[in-house]
Design an enzyme around this catalytic site. Structure first.
Site, short mmCIF file in Angstrom:
data_model
loop_
_atom_site.label_atom_id
_atom_site.label_comp_id
_atom_site.label_asym_id
_atom_site.label_seq_id
_atom_site.Cartn_x
_atom_site.Cartn_y
_atom_site.Cartn_z
N SER A 15 52.67 59.56 27.09
CA SER A 15 53.19 60.82 26.55
C SER A 15 52.15 61.93 26.51
O SER A 15 52.49 63.09 26.79
CB SER A 15 53.79 60.59 25.15
OG SER A 15 54.95 59.79 25.23
N LYS A 63 60.74 54.55 14.03
CA LYS A 63 61.93 55.36 14.32
C LYS A 63 63.01 55.29 13.24
O LYS A 63 63.76 56.24 13.05
CB LYS A 63 62.54 54.94 15.66
CG LYS A 63 61.69 55.26 16.87
CD LYS A 63 62.41 54.86 18.15
CE LYS A 63 61.59 55.17 19.38
NZ LYS A 63 62.31 54.82 20.63
N GLY A 124 69.04 43.82 23.23
CA GLY A 124 68.32 44.28 22.04
C GLY A 124 69.28 44.89 21.05
O GLY A 124 70.40 45.28 21.40
N GLY A 156 69.42 48.40 9.88
CA GLY A 156 68.98 49.27 10.96
C GLY A 156 69.40 48.78 12.34
O GLY A 156 68.85 49.23 13.34
N TYR A 221 57.98 50.56 30.78
CA TYR A 221 57.36 51.09 31.99
C TYR A 221 55.94 50.55 32.19
O TYR A 221 55.26 50.91 33.16
CB TYR A 221 57.36 52.63 31.99
CG TYR A 221 56.63 53.28 30.85
CD1 TYR A 221 55.26 53.54 30.94
CD2 TYR A 221 57.29 53.64 29.68
CE1 TYR A 221 54.57 54.15 29.91
CE2 TYR A 221 56.61 54.25 28.63
CZ TYR A 221 55.25 54.50 28.75
OH TYR A 221 54.57 55.09 27.73
#
Length: 277
Positions: A15, A63, A124, A156, A221
Site C-alpha cells: 500500500s 477492520k 472464509g 463479526g 497477493y
C-alpha cells in the site's frame, strides 16, 4: 500530513508504494507509511489521530474492532460490519469509517468480464468475506451464495453481515466436498489467510474438474500465485489477481483522503514495480 496502513503484520504491504505514487502525482503533501498495530493497541492508535493525519487504511485484525471506536461509520461499512478506511475530517476532526474493499472486489472482478452464472462461493467468514458478500450483490451473484469456512459463528461473522443484507447463503465447511460444486459456480472468492486453502487446491488437482466457467479471486497477493490459483487456473478457471483488489480499493481510499481523483495508471505502475521487486 500523515497516512498509512495499520494492522498486524503490515511489513509485506504494498500500500505505501501505491499511495505515495498517487500523492506525488497529485502534488499532495501526504506521506503514507506502515503502522504495525495489534488489536490491543487500537484504542491508542485512534486516539492519536488528529489534524496532522489524512487517514488510515486498516487491515486485519482491526477492520471490525474499530467500528465502535469511531465518531461515524458509513452505511455500507456498518452493514458489511467491516471498516478498512478511516478518515480524519478536516473540519471538526471527526474520525469516520468507510469500506472500500467492496468496491475493490467488485471492480477487479468486473474487469475480468461477465460471470458465467450468477452464483458465488466465498471461502472464509470474517471481515473480508463480509465485504465479498456485498460485492457479490453488486455483481448480480446474490441468489446462489455459499460461504465455506472452518467456523461460521461470532458477531463479526459474514453470516451476521448476510443477515443485515437480507441474504441467505448456504453454509458449508471447508472440509466438505467443495470441488464438486465448483464447475457450476460462477465466482469463487477466497478471503482465507495464506496457505489455508492449500488442502482445497490439492483436492482440485486430484479431482481435475473442468473449471472453464469459473472466475477465481484470491485476495492473497503474497505469495503469488497461491496454490488455489495454480490449481484452478490449471483446470481452466479465469483468474483475478489479489493485487487488482488492492489497487482498486486504494484508488477509493486516495479519493477519500484527498477529495481528488488519482491517476489510476500511476498507481498501477507503482504497484507492478513493487510486485516485480
Amino acid at each position: 500530513m500523515k497516512a498509512g496502513i495499520a494492522g498486524y503484520p503490515v511489513d509485506h504491504s504494498l500500500s505505501p508504494q501505491i499511495h505515495n505514487a498517487a500523492y506525488r502525482d497529485l502534488g499532495v503533501d501526504i506521506e503514507y507509511g506502515r503502522y504495525p498495530t495489534k488489536l490491543e493497541d487500537l484504542d491508542s492508535l485512534i486516539k492519536n489521530l488528529d489534524s496532522s493525519w489524512a487517514g488510515l487504511s486498516l487491515t486485519m485484525p482491526l477492520k471490525q474492532g474499530v467500528i465502535e471506536k469511531l465518531d461515524f461509520v458509513d452505511g455500507l461499512a456498518r452493514t458489511v460490519g467491516a471498516v478498512n478506511t478511516v478518515c480524519v475530517q478536516p473540519t471538526g476532526g471527526q474520525i469516520v469509517g468507510f469500506n472500500t474493499d467492496v468496491y475493490g472486489i467488485a471492480q477487479s472482478v468486473r474487469e475480468a468480464g461477465d460471470l458465467s452464472t450468477p452464483s458465488a462461493m466465498i471461502l472464509g467468514a470474517r471481515a473480508t468475506a463480509s465485504s465479498a458478500l456485498a460485492a457479490c450483490v453488486e455483481l448480480g451473484a446474490k441468489e446462489h451464495l455459499t460461504i465455506a469456512a472452518r467456523n461460521h459463528g461470532g458477531p463479526g461473522s459474514a453470516v451476521a453481515a448476510a443477515s443485515r443484507m437480507d441474504l441467505s447463503p448456504s453454509l458449508v465447511k471447508l472440509t466438505d466436498n467443495l470441488v464438486g460444486a465448483l464447475p457450476g459456480t460462477g465466482l469463487l472468492i477466497s478471503t482465507l489467510p495464506a496457505g489455508v486453502a492449500d488442502d482445497l487446491a490439492d483436492r482440485i488437482d486430484e479431482a481435475a474438474p473442468d473449471l472453464s466457467g469459473l472466475t477465481v479471486l484470491d485476495v492473497i497477493y503474497h505469495p503469488w500465485p497461491s496454490r488455489l490459483v495454480e490449481a484452478t487456473r490449471a483446470r481452466g478457471a479465469r483468474i483475478v489477481p489479489g493485487w487488482a483488489m488492492l489497487l482498486h480499493q486504494a484508488v477509493s481510499q486516495v479519493r477519500l483522503f484527498t477529495n481528488r481523483t488519482p491517476n489510476f495508471d500511476v498507481m498501477a505502475e507503482a504497484l507492478h514495480k513493487a510486485l516485480a521487486e
